[in-house]
Write an enzyme that holds these catalytic residues in place. Sequence first.
Site, short mmCIF file in Angstrom:
data_model
loop_
_atom_site.label_atom_id
_atom_site.label_comp_id
_atom_site.label_asym_id
_atom_site.label_seq_id
_atom_site.Cartn_x
_atom_site.Cartn_y
_atom_site.Cartn_z
CD GLU A 90 -7.04 -5.03 4.13
OE1 GLU A 90 -6.54 -5.72 5.02
OE2 GLU A 90 -6.64 -5.07 2.95
CG ASP B 141 -1.60 -1.18 1.59
OD1 ASP B 141 -1.54 -2.14 0.83
OD2 ASP B 141 -2.24 -1.19 2.66
C1 FRU Z 1 -3.89 -3.61 2.78
C2 FRU Z 1 -3.29 -4.01 4.10
C3 FRU Z 1 -3.68 -3.02 5.18
C4 FRU Z 1 -2.57 -3.18 6.17
C5 FRU Z 1 -1.38 -3.43 5.30
C6 FRU Z 1 -0.34 -4.36 5.86
O1 FRU Z 1 -3.23 -4.12 1.66
O2 FRU Z 1 -3.71 -5.32 4.42
O3 FRU Z 1 -4.96 -3.21 5.72
O4 FRU Z 1 -2.41 -2.04 6.97
O5 FRU Z 1 -1.87 -3.98 4.09
O6 FRU Z 1 0.78 -4.45 5.02
#
Ligand code: FRU
Length: 506
Positions: free
Chosen positions: A216, A34
């Site tokens: 998310e 992300d």
């Molecule tokens: C989304 C996610 C988020 C989390 C991060 C962990 O892709 O699962 O919810 O904060 O990646 O790397």
Amino acid sequence: MKTITTANSALAVSATDRFRPAFHYTAERNWLNDPNGLVYLNGTYHLFYQHNPFGPDWGNMSWGHATSRDLLHWEEQPVAIPCDGQEAIFSGSAVFDEHNTTGFGTPANPPLVAIYTSAYSDGSPLAGRQAQSLAYSLDEGSTWTKYQGNPVLDRASADFRDPKVFWYDGDAGGYWVMVAVEAVQRQVVLYKSADLKSWEHLSTFGPANATGGVWECPDLFELPVDGNPQDTQWVLIVNINPGGIAGGSAGQYFLGQFDGATFRSGTTVTEGLQQDDGRMREYGWLDWGRDYYAAVSFSNVPDGRRIMIGWMNNWDYARETPTGAWRSAMSLPREVSLTRADGKVRLRQEAVDPFPESQPGGFRLGPRALAAGVLELPAHAAVARIDAEFEPGTAESVGLMVRAGAGERTIIRYDLARGQLGLDRRESGHVGFHEAFPSVETVAVPLQDGRLRLRIYLDRCSVEVFAQDGLATVTDLVFPAGAATAMAVFAEGEGAHLVSLDVVGL
Ligand code: FRU
């Protein structure tokens, strides 16, 4: 286009490095997911991101960091917030605390503040929990200090994450607002604060619309409709995995109003709860492909511009993509806006364009009838911007083939009877590394005055399609052979016209 060189860069060149993008951000080495902490300050865009500093797979989650002055040429910086024995640093946002509400800086030197999720490790007394924490920088993002009072917001939850914070200016004064998720409950939770340290619950949104996976990386921002400041809507972004429109990870959005406490959506589809395909297509999707996830927007960008970046991958197969010492790229940054089309407010997205208009060496075809069949173009490219406008007329379909050759092709096809645009990567090259990878994505795209306009960005391992000036987008990874650089336009059935075709390469 990456300007960074390190002592290790010679080692990083492997047979699979031909997939290294020319104009999409990748870390020089190792894993990323992300985008985090997207913030603009004093002429510089900061891109932080989920990063494993120690290997090309997910783990040791830390905030990597890159900077750019134009959103296209990125310079990798040292890891900004590393994980430690107590916590992994999960996704979050960053704000410029101009009035030093946190007291982390001084009025003369206010801080940048990162609001991230502490994912507590076994070494911590809070092991198994996710809570929100702060880190600040007094040198424009170069070095970061964690706040002693972390976490600042703890709900004793194992899946409370991805805080996005913005400053809200209401009639009764301003305050910080946080949107975050209770991921498993498919809820966005909203909080307010005067100083980013103590938080008060405002409201909760959801579950609503697509709920086939965890929620998310939310975001919430206001945009004018057709540029009119008297006519605005709020956009609530909710990324979802799995359960996205094309399978696996995707971003959905809701339009509505936010009164400083509660977000009320006008685009929640409430009747019937089943997630059948027809219902899913009624929802707002940021992208209809498989590889645009965890998309969030920059804060503090001048002139009210709202610019988003997504992670160009999908949790279904992200850990198996066939790249070398690096893994995963960011999407092109996209400027988003709202427009009224056919009586409905729609999101429009326009990529920040890596190809200046003046670029020489392009290829152009003027208006012509398109007979049934395939017209190979004398242009070859693995890295290009293609603008095509079709008048499909009475044909069954029109479209383009890109990254063709060596028995491979990626097909962008408009089906007249269905009124659907499709992106077919089933024969795009390496597709066998995961069963979910060979796929065809489709999106309903009404013709406008009988015409279809496509803007396509090709990079070494991706295809991003913007249809009808960005009213629908489709983003997919592809891993073609190096020699697969041919392109063609085609029609099935008679009666189609090509209005224009422009190809600009690097
Ligand atoms: C989304 C996610 C988020 C989390 C991060 C962990 O892709 O699962 O919810 O904060 O990646 O790397």
